[in-house]
Enzyme design. Structure first.
Site, PDB file in Angstrom:
ATOM      1  N   LYS A  16       6.553   1.851   9.253  1.00  0.00           N
ATOM      2  CA  LYS A  16       7.407   2.940   8.741  1.00  0.00           C
ATOM      3  C   LYS A  16       7.032   4.284   9.364  1.00  0.00           C
ATOM      4  CE  LYS A  16       6.229   2.212   4.407  1.00  0.00           C
ATOM      5  NZ  LYS A  16       5.324   1.048   4.496  1.00  0.00           N
ATOM      6  N   ARG A  91       9.649   3.366  -3.924  1.00  0.00           N
ATOM      7  CA  ARG A  91       8.782   2.204  -3.866  1.00  0.00           C
ATOM      8  C   ARG A  91       8.826   1.382  -5.147  1.00  0.00           C
ATOM      9  NH1 ARG A  91       4.712   3.721   0.311  1.00  0.00           N
ATOM     10  NH2 ARG A  91       3.133   2.118   0.382  1.00  0.00           N
ATOM     11  N   ARG A 130      -6.114  -0.622  12.664  1.00  0.00           N
ATOM     12  CA  ARG A 130      -5.659   0.768  12.793  1.00  0.00           C
ATOM     13  C   ARG A 130      -6.835   1.748  12.764  1.00  0.00           C
ATOM     14  NH1 ARG A 130      -0.970   2.943   8.947  1.00  0.00           N
ATOM     15  NH2 ARG A 130      -2.392   2.435   7.247  1.00  0.00           N
ATOM     16  N   ARG A 163      -8.465   4.555   7.780  1.00  0.00           N
ATOM     17  CA  ARG A 163      -7.984   5.143   6.532  1.00  0.00           C
ATOM     18  C   ARG A 163      -8.755   4.480   5.393  1.00  0.00           C
ATOM     19  NH1 ARG A 163      -1.491   5.172   5.922  1.00  0.00           N
ATOM     20  NH2 ARG A 163      -1.922   3.951   4.042  1.00  0.00           N
ATOM     21  N   ARG A 174      -2.581  -3.951  -1.373  1.00  0.00           N
ATOM     22  CA  ARG A 174      -1.343  -3.216  -1.068  1.00  0.00           C
ATOM     23  C   ARG A 174      -0.200  -4.181  -0.756  1.00  0.00           C
ATOM     24  NH1 ARG A 174      -3.818  -0.063   3.522  1.00  0.00           N
ATOM     25  NH2 ARG A 174      -1.735   0.628   4.072  1.00  0.00           N
TER      26      ARG A 174
HETATM   27  P1  ADP Z   1       1.474   1.999   3.395  1.00  0.00           P
HETATM   28  O1  ADP Z   1       2.956   1.821   3.306  1.00  0.00           O
HETATM   29  O2  ADP Z   1       0.901   1.445   4.656  1.00  0.00           O
HETATM   30  O3  ADP Z   1       0.735   1.476   2.195  1.00  0.00           O
HETATM   31  P2  ADP Z   1       1.654   4.888   2.750  1.00  0.00           P
HETATM   32  O4  ADP Z   1       0.977   6.017   3.454  1.00  0.00           O
HETATM   33  O5  ADP Z   1       3.126   4.888   2.694  1.00  0.00           O
HETATM   34  O6  ADP Z   1       1.099   3.569   3.479  1.00  0.00           O
HETATM   35  O7  ADP Z   1       1.104   4.801   1.246  1.00  0.00           O
HETATM   36  C1  ADP Z   1      -0.269   4.843   0.964  1.00  0.00           C
HETATM   37  C2  ADP Z   1      -0.493   4.864  -0.548  1.00  0.00           C
HETATM   38  O8  ADP Z   1       0.101   6.047  -1.110  1.00  0.00           O
HETATM   39  C3  ADP Z   1       0.125   3.715  -1.343  1.00  0.00           C
HETATM   40  O9  ADP Z   1      -0.714   2.584  -1.358  1.00  0.00           O
HETATM   41  C4  ADP Z   1       0.276   4.359  -2.731  1.00  0.00           C
HETATM   42  O10 ADP Z   1      -0.967   4.406  -3.412  1.00  0.00           O
HETATM   43  C5  ADP Z   1       0.651   5.789  -2.412  1.00  0.00           C
HETATM   44  N1  ADP Z   1       2.117   5.998  -2.351  1.00  0.00           N
HETATM   45  C6  ADP Z   1       2.840   6.407  -1.261  1.00  0.00           C
HETATM   46  N2  ADP Z   1       4.150   6.496  -1.561  1.00  0.00           N
HETATM   47  C7  ADP Z   1       4.271   6.132  -2.860  1.00  0.00           C
HETATM   48  C8  ADP Z   1       5.385   5.987  -3.749  1.00  0.00           C
HETATM   49  N3  ADP Z   1       6.657   6.253  -3.370  1.00  0.00           N
HETATM   50  N4  ADP Z   1       5.128   5.564  -5.020  1.00  0.00           N
HETATM   51  C9  ADP Z   1       3.879   5.297  -5.435  1.00  0.00           C
HETATM   52  N5  ADP Z   1       2.800   5.399  -4.653  1.00  0.00           N
HETATM   53  C10 ADP Z   1       2.975   5.806  -3.367  1.00  0.00           C
END
Ligand code: ADP
Ligand code: ZN
Length: 216
Positions: A16, A91, A130, A163, A174
């Protein structure tokens, strides 16, 4: 004119953020990554950051109220005819419903939801390898995008690190959270005729080209 938006939906490791970077460079879309906004809040030590950190470290979702608050604040900044590209939002079904309600209220339009499709094996390999530059944020991968010198950023010479949520255990968590809480959005957007499936397992530029074609 009114606000318009697209959504990038996909499991952790689907690409993404990588797609968003490329599309942003070639279009007028404003990139809204809730993950990046939360990491910035954590680094800045804000109340939102303090609340989010515990959840993120465990690979769990941050509560919907916190997410909605930061997304709504972001919508105020772009002006009345902004083009948004959401990455990592919505999400949960609750986030999607609240986003719909807010868009209806504002006369805003969601035009495309791109589901970036990858296998679990590809997600695991991408996230596990990564590496991110501590100084400039550039992304590398130990095998797929190796830096010229191990552990050092090609762009700025900064130190590369993982990260905090890219540990093996947190990656697995996740992926499980995605299946349980986010995968249901596929049916939600399919019903609305907005869902576009994109194969995201091949070379980056092919996936970018596929998305750009569908945005025409
Ligand atoms: P990835 O999709 O690889 O997990 P992101 O950077 O999009 O990476 O998200 C990292 C973390 O941030 C998620 O595991 C969650 O804890 C939090 N997060 C991000 N976006 C949301 C969302 N829309 N709702 C709830 N938690 C979120
Ligand atoms: Zn760097």
């Amino acid at each position: 004119m009114s606000i318009q938006a697209i959504v990038l939906l996909g499991a952790p490791g689907a690409g993404k953020g990588t797609m968003a970077e490329a599309i942003r460079g070639a279009t007028a879309f404003i990139h809204v990554s809730t993950g990046d906004m939360l990491r910035e809040a954590i680094n800045a030590g804000t109340p939102v950051g303090r609340e989010a950190e515990v959840f993120m470290r465990q690979g769990a979702l941050v509560p919907d109220e916190v997410i909605l608050k930061i997304v709504m604040a972001r919508l105020e900044q772009g002006g009345p005819d902004a083009l948004y590209m959401f990455d990592g939002f919505p999400r949960t079904l609750e986030q999607a419903r609240l986003m719909d309600a807010e868009f209806t209220r504002r006369g805003a339009k969601l035009s495309h939801v791109f589901l970036l499709d990858v296998s679990r094996a590809v997600s695991l390999e991408r996230l596990g390898g990564r590496r991110i530059c501590r100084r400039c944020g550039a992304n590398f991968h130990v095998r797929n995008i190796p830096p010229k010198k191990a552990g050092i950023c090609d762009n700025c010479g900064g130190e590369l690190s993982q990260r905090p949520d890219d540990s093996r255990a947190t990656i697995l968590k996740r992926l499980e959270v995605f299946q349980q809480q986010t995968a249901g959005l596929v049916a939600y957007y399919e019903k609305r005729g907005l869902l576009q499936r994109v194969d995201s397992s091949g070379p980056r530029d092919e996936t970018v080209a596929d998305i750009m074609k569908r945005l025409q």
